[in-house]
Design a protein around this motif. Structure first.
Motif, PDB file in Angstrom:
ATOM      1  N   GLN A   1      48.279  51.773  32.072  1.00 42.50           N
ATOM      2  CA  GLN A   1      48.105  52.231  33.450  1.00 42.50           C
ATOM      3  C   GLN A   1      46.932  51.518  34.146  1.00 42.50           C
ATOM      4  O   GLN A   1      46.121  50.865  33.497  1.00 42.50           O
ATOM      5  N   THR A   2      46.873  51.672  35.455  1.00 44.83           N
ATOM      6  CA  THR A   2      45.811  51.042  36.251  1.00 44.83           C
ATOM      7  C   THR A   2      44.469  51.699  35.951  1.00 44.83           C
ATOM      8  O   THR A   2      44.342  52.933  35.938  1.00 44.83           O
ATOM      9  N   VAL A   3      43.461  50.865  35.720  1.00 40.04           N
ATOM     10  CA  VAL A   3      42.113  51.336  35.408  1.00 40.04           C
ATOM     11  C   VAL A   3      41.151  50.832  36.483  1.00 40.04           C
ATOM     12  O   VAL A   3      41.200  49.661  36.864  1.00 40.04           O
ATOM     13  N   HIS A   4      40.308  51.732  36.979  1.00 43.33           N
ATOM     14  CA  HIS A   4      39.297  51.362  37.973  1.00 43.33           C
ATOM     15  C   HIS A   4      37.891  51.609  37.431  1.00 43.33           C
ATOM     16  O   HIS A   4      37.666  52.552  36.667  1.00 43.33           O
ATOM     17  N   LEU A   5      36.966  50.772  37.868  1.00 46.74           N
ATOM     18  CA  LEU A   5      35.536  50.994  37.667  1.00 46.74           C
ATOM     19  C   LEU A   5      34.908  51.021  39.046  1.00 46.74           C
ATOM     20  O   LEU A   5      35.168  50.143  39.874  1.00 46.74           O
ATOM     21  N   ALA A   6      34.094  52.046  39.313  1.00 44.83           N
ATOM     22  CA  ALA A   6      33.491  52.184  40.641  1.00 44.83           C
ATOM     23  C   ALA A   6      32.019  52.531  40.508  1.00 44.83           C
ATOM     24  O   ALA A   6      31.568  53.048  39.484  1.00 44.83           O
ATOM     25  N   ALA A   7      31.260  52.247  41.576  1.00 47.10           N
ATOM     26  CA  ALA A   7      29.827  52.525  41.584  1.00 47.10           C
ATOM     27  C   ALA A   7      29.400  53.026  42.958  1.00 47.10           C
ATOM     28  O   ALA A   7      30.082  52.766  43.962  1.00 47.10           O
TER      29      ALA A   7
ATOM     30  N   VAL B   1      31.295  54.762  47.753  1.00 47.99           N
ATOM     31  CA  VAL B   1      31.788  54.447  46.415  1.00 47.99           C
ATOM     32  C   VAL B   1      32.596  53.162  46.527  1.00 47.99           C
ATOM     33  O   VAL B   1      33.552  53.081  47.308  1.00 47.99           O
ATOM     34  N   ILE B   2      32.195  52.163  45.754  1.00 45.59           N
ATOM     35  CA  ILE B   2      32.814  50.839  45.828  1.00 45.59           C
ATOM     36  C   ILE B   2      33.527  50.527  44.517  1.00 45.59           C
ATOM     37  O   ILE B   2      32.967  50.719  43.437  1.00 45.59           O
ATOM     38  N   TYR B   3      34.757  50.042  44.618  1.00 48.30           N
ATOM     39  CA  TYR B   3      35.451  49.564  43.418  1.00 48.30           C
ATOM     40  C   TYR B   3      34.813  48.241  42.979  1.00 48.30           C
ATOM     41  O   TYR B   3      34.745  47.287  43.768  1.00 48.30           O
ATOM     42  N   VAL B   4      34.347  48.192  41.726  1.00 49.59           N
ATOM     43  CA  VAL B   4      33.720  46.967  41.226  1.00 49.59           C
ATOM     44  C   VAL B   4      34.590  46.263  40.181  1.00 49.59           C
ATOM     45  O   VAL B   4      34.308  45.126  39.809  1.00 49.59           O
ATOM     46  N   ASP B   5      35.638  46.928  39.721  1.00 49.54           N
ATOM     47  CA  ASP B   5      36.576  46.268  38.811  1.00 49.54           C
ATOM     48  C   ASP B   5      37.898  47.039  38.837  1.00 49.54           C
ATOM     49  O   ASP B   5      37.926  48.243  39.124  1.00 49.54           O
ATOM     50  N   LYS B   6      38.973  46.322  38.560  1.00 50.23           N
ATOM     51  CA  LYS B   6      40.302  46.934  38.551  1.00 50.23           C
ATOM     52  C   LYS B   6      41.204  46.158  37.606  1.00 50.23           C
ATOM     53  O   LYS B   6      41.258  44.931  37.660  1.00 50.23           O
ATOM     54  N   LEU B   7      41.884  46.873  36.733  1.00 48.50           N
ATOM     55  CA  LEU B   7      42.886  46.277  35.855  1.00 48.50           C
ATOM     56  C   LEU B   7      44.223  46.915  36.205  1.00 48.50           C
ATOM     57  O   LEU B   7      44.391  48.126  36.069  1.00 48.50           O
ATOM     58  N   ASP B   8      45.153  46.122  36.655  1.00 50.83           N
ATOM     59  CA  ASP B   8      46.440  46.640  37.104  1.00 50.83           C
ATOM     60  C   ASP B   8      47.291  47.140  35.946  1.00 50.83           C
ATOM     61  O   ASP B   8      47.144  46.704  34.792  1.00 50.83           O
ATOM     62  N   SER B   9      48.195  48.026  36.285  1.00 54.18           N
ATOM     63  CA  SER B   9      49.157  48.548  35.328  1.00 54.18           C
ATOM     64  C   SER B   9      50.013  47.414  34.776  1.00 54.18           C
ATOM     65  O   SER B   9      50.268  46.416  35.461  1.00 54.18           O
TER      66      SER B   9
END
Length: 244
Positions: free
Chosen positions: A93-99, A105-113
């Motif tokens: 599944q899609t994974v997000h990293l935010a800060a 809140v800003i998305y700093v990384d994303k791995l798509d499904s």
């Protein structure tokens, strides 16, 4: 890039090498002093530069604050990377990293499904505070006074019929999030997406980021997404341990 922006960046680059007078900056930019002064006044008002008693200019405190945020985000992303990839591979599944960054809140990384379904989220773009899992995790972690000010000031845009559009409901949601240690987004931001998020912490217990799993309801319903919660929490704990 606009001419004014290019000149402002050149000013910052020059001040990064050392203090400058107005005359020196005008000479380095090759423009009239009034042009440089106009830029400096705007930058000084926002604390990007400061002027001392001798009328010489230096880098301002706002830049140092931004540098700290950038450095922390870089470290968090670097540490989190292997764990995010593992979570992505395990769940598909899609994974997000935010800060948290200056009240957003800003998305700093994303791995798509690994599936063909794609989400609208993008790295570098803010996440809605009132209806995303990472937004709720990071807003819940803010000091009470700051959190309350944000709750009162939010526009509460209704992205879907499930979006929280009332400050009291958001306060309850944030309290629940803080108490149980994770947040949910039940088709609140995108009508076909359910999401769960968990905090990342430094050695003092301060929340420094959030990680989330987002799943289209055509693949898993909300109850099935909750079955992935142990994997998400384990990932957050592993990132926290490696960060510290």
């Amino acid at each position: 890039m606009s001419q004014s922006l290019a000149r402002a960046l050149q000013i910052l680059t020059s001040l990064g090498e050392g203090e400058r007078s107005l005359d020196q900056l005008a000479g380095e930019l090759g423009v009239h002093k009034t042009t440089v002064l106009r830029l400096l006044r705007t930058m000084e008002a926002d604390r990007f530069v400061r002027r001392d008693s001798a009328h010489r200019y230096r880098l301002g405190s706002r830049l140092f604050a931004l540098a700290d945020v950038a450095r922390e985000q870089h470290v968090v992303r670097q540490v989190a990377g292997p764990h995010l990839r593992e979570l992505n591979q395990k769940t598909g599944q899609t994974v997000h990293l935010a800060a948290w960054e200056n009240g957003e809140v800003i998305y700093v990384d994303k791995l798509d499904s690994v599936r063909s379904v794609r989400m609208y989220s993008q790295v570098g773009v803010p996440a809605a505070l009132h209806c995303t899992a990472v937004g709720k995790v990071l807003l819940a972690a803010q000091p009470k006074r700051q959190r309350e000010a944000i709750v009162q000031a939010l526009e509460y845009k209704a992205y879907t019929p499930n979006t929280i559009t009332d400050p009291d409901r958001l306060r309850e949601e944030l309290a629940t999030t803080k108490e149980r240690g994770w947040a949910q987004d039940r088709a609140e931001h995108e009508s076909f997406i359910n999401c769960i998020g968990a905090p990342l912490k430094d050695a003092t217990g301060r929340v420094i980021g959030a990680v989330s799993l987002s799943v289209p309801d055509v693949l898993l319903n909300y109850e099935q997404v909750l079955e992935l919660l142990p994997e998400l929490l384990a990932t957050a704990e592993a990132i926290t341990a490696d960060y510290n």
